[in-house]
Design an enzyme around this catalytic site. Structure first.
Site, mmCIF file in Angstrom:
data_model
loop_
_atom_site.group_PDB
_atom_site.id
_atom_site.type_symbol
_atom_site.label_atom_id
_atom_site.label_comp_id
_atom_site.label_asym_id
_atom_site.label_seq_id
_atom_site.Cartn_x
_atom_site.Cartn_y
_atom_site.Cartn_z
ATOM 1 N N GLU A 159 0.832 -1.139 -0.036
ATOM 2 C CA GLU A 159 0.078 0.152 0.125
ATOM 3 C C GLU A 159 0.946 1.338 0.023
ATOM 4 O O GLU A 159 1.828 1.089 0.872
ATOM 5 C CB GLU A 159 -0.881 -0.102 1.226
ATOM 6 C CG GLU A 159 -1.775 1.211 1.212
ATOM 7 C CD GLU A 159 -2.752 1.350 2.728
ATOM 8 O OE1 GLU A 159 -3.522 0.448 2.738
ATOM 9 O OE2 GLU A 159 -2.317 2.065 3.601
ATOM 10 N N HIS A 213 -8.535 3.213 -3.051
ATOM 11 C CA HIS A 213 -9.274 3.036 -1.609
ATOM 12 C C HIS A 213 -10.244 4.164 -2.173
ATOM 13 O O HIS A 213 -10.091 5.347 -2.576
ATOM 14 C CB HIS A 213 -8.556 3.748 -0.488
ATOM 15 C CG HIS A 213 -7.562 2.719 -0.081
ATOM 16 N ND1 HIS A 213 -6.992 2.839 1.308
ATOM 17 C CD2 HIS A 213 -6.922 1.566 -0.612
ATOM 18 C CE1 HIS A 213 -6.169 1.900 1.371
ATOM 19 N NE2 HIS A 213 -6.077 1.162 0.398
ATOM 20 N N ARG A 266 -14.836 3.196 5.128
ATOM 21 C CA ARG A 266 -15.561 4.517 5.527
ATOM 22 C C ARG A 266 -14.609 5.507 5.564
ATOM 23 O O ARG A 266 -15.085 6.838 5.065
ATOM 24 C CB ARG A 266 -15.938 4.255 7.175
ATOM 25 C CG ARG A 266 -17.023 5.593 7.608
ATOM 26 C CD ARG A 266 -17.164 5.417 8.897
ATOM 27 N NE ARG A 266 -16.171 5.796 9.666
ATOM 28 C CZ ARG A 266 -16.004 5.892 11.214
ATOM 29 N NH1 ARG A 266 -17.081 5.762 11.691
ATOM 30 N NH2 ARG A 266 -14.685 6.466 11.568
ATOM 31 N N ASP A 286 -11.546 8.113 7.925
ATOM 32 C CA ASP A 286 -11.249 8.647 9.225
ATOM 33 C C ASP A 286 -12.097 10.011 9.210
ATOM 34 O O ASP A 286 -12.370 10.720 8.465
ATOM 35 C CB ASP A 286 -9.801 8.979 9.676
ATOM 36 C CG ASP A 286 -9.119 7.591 9.721
ATOM 37 O OD1 ASP A 286 -9.930 6.406 10.020
ATOM 38 O OD2 ASP A 286 -8.030 7.415 9.063
ATOM 39 N N GLN A 311 -6.310 -4.402 9.346
ATOM 40 C CA GLN A 311 -5.493 -3.454 9.860
ATOM 41 C C GLN A 311 -4.353 -4.043 10.557
ATOM 42 O O GLN A 311 -4.061 -5.367 10.552
ATOM 43 C CB GLN A 311 -6.200 -2.878 11.174
ATOM 44 C CG GLN A 311 -5.725 -1.870 11.987
ATOM 45 C CD GLN A 311 -5.236 -0.709 11.223
ATOM 46 O OE1 GLN A 311 -4.122 -0.688 10.628
ATOM 47 N NE2 GLN A 311 -5.953 0.334 11.147
ATOM 48 N N GLN A 348 6.917 4.878 18.246
ATOM 49 C CA GLN A 348 5.466 4.164 17.693
ATOM 50 C C GLN A 348 4.940 3.328 18.863
ATOM 51 O O GLN A 348 3.816 2.915 18.602
ATOM 52 C CB GLN A 348 6.188 3.542 16.496
ATOM 53 C CG GLN A 348 6.161 4.243 15.249
ATOM 54 C CD GLN A 348 6.714 3.562 14.113
ATOM 55 O OE1 GLN A 348 7.384 2.623 14.253
ATOM 56 N NE2 GLN A 348 6.451 4.423 12.859
#
Length: 317
Positions: free
Chosen positions: A18, A94, A124, A126, A210, A246
């Site tokens: 991606e 996307h 959907r 964010d 995810q 992170q």
């Protein structure tokens, strides 16, 4: 070729990526600089994220503030066309609920069909930074399942204008997102799983997860999906942890757990390079375990980290 056909025809696990569109003002060469080195792994498809417009308040000379619409990463459709032309692989844009009316969604799907896109990841999206929670566009979809239903209807030749004669059927392979640790807005895992099944029942053909760092959570997720009748392919999404910060940023932004063993390895690192090395080694072992357990594909969220992803890929494939 459809992602589902790629998966079913593949005799061994493969790799996909991606990427983000370039920031406004940057050249598409920045995309090529990421993908050119990654082509050694022969990915059959590349996902391209979509970023909706946001509102910012710009201070004027008189001291007042003007509300301005900005879009930091435009160009998803054009980038998909460029990827397909340059690399001869499938591009998977996307498509979000946020930022589109249902009419604009239909127009976007028509444009994508015209350039030869056959795979779309429906999400959907964010909330924009100025919103506390996701707010759909007036006249747009509030939930991914409704976006999937619209795409499925177009695959059946049903458009918003009901009086169209001999309307051409689209032929999109529809992907949706899945959350091994549940979506952060879901009240519990089972409720989130039910929503995922609704999307599959509405017409979704495959699932991309995810990111996660604990493979057992992925295996449990797959088993839970199968137990409630979700039979479509499930592709694990992976991102290596490469910075100490992170450890707190990823759980906060993406609602994922960091295993204690990984947290300890990164925390004890004396430099950021050592922290990155710990994250890379974890991702390599994580990837090898997934391949050993028969996943169809490893899907990496590159975030521009070409060297990191390349090293992981060479160790696994």
């Amino acid at each position: 070729m459809k992602v589902t056909d790629i998966i079913s025809n593949s005799k061994q696990p493969f790799i996909s990526f991606e990427i983000l569109p370039p920031l406004k003002g940057k050249s598409i060469d920045s995309v090529y600089q990421i993908l050119d080195p990654l082509m050694e792994f022969k990915p059959p498809f590349i996902n391209v994220t979509y970023h909706r417009s946001e509102y910012i308040y710009k201070k004027m000379a008189n001291g007042s503030y003007q509300k301005v619409v900005t879009r930091k990463r435009p160009g998803t459709v054009a980038i998909c066309a460029s990827i397909m032309n340059r690399y001869k692989v499938e591009a998977v844009p996307h498509l979000t609920c946020g930022g589109f009316t249902i009419e604009e969604t239909e127009d976007a799907l028509i444009d994508l069909q015209y350039i030869g896109v056959t795979n779309i990841l429906a999400i959907r999206g964010d909330a924009v930074k100025s919103e506390a929670s996701f707010i759909p566009e007036p006249g747009g979809h509030a939930y991914t399942v409704d976006l999937v239903r619209q795409m499925k209807r177009m695959n059946e030749g049903v458009y918003l204008e009901e009086d169209l004669v001999n309307a051409v059927k689209t032929d999109f392979c529809i992907g949706v997102g899945g959350y091994p640790e549940k979506h952060f807005e879901a009240p519990n895992f089972n409720t989130d799983l039910k929503h995922l099944k609704e999307k599959v029942d509405a017409g979704a053909d495959y699932i991309v997860t995810q990111m996660f760092f604990d493979n057992q959570k992925f295996y449990d997720f797959v088993n839970a999906c199968r137990a409630i009748g979700i039979t479509v392919p499930i592709v694990p999404g992976l991102k290596p942890l490469t910075r100490k910060k992170q450890l707190t940023v990823l759980p906060r932004v993406f609602a994922v757990d960091i295993p204690e063993e990984l947290e300890r390895a990164v925390t004890k690192a004396k430099t950021e390079d050592e922290a990155e090395r710990a994250g890379i080694e974890w991702a390599i072992q994580q990837s090898k375990d997934l391949v050993k357990n028969g996943v169809p594909c490893l899907h990496y969220y590159t975030m521009g980290q070409v060297q990191t992803i390349t090293e992981i890929g060479r160790q696994v494939f």
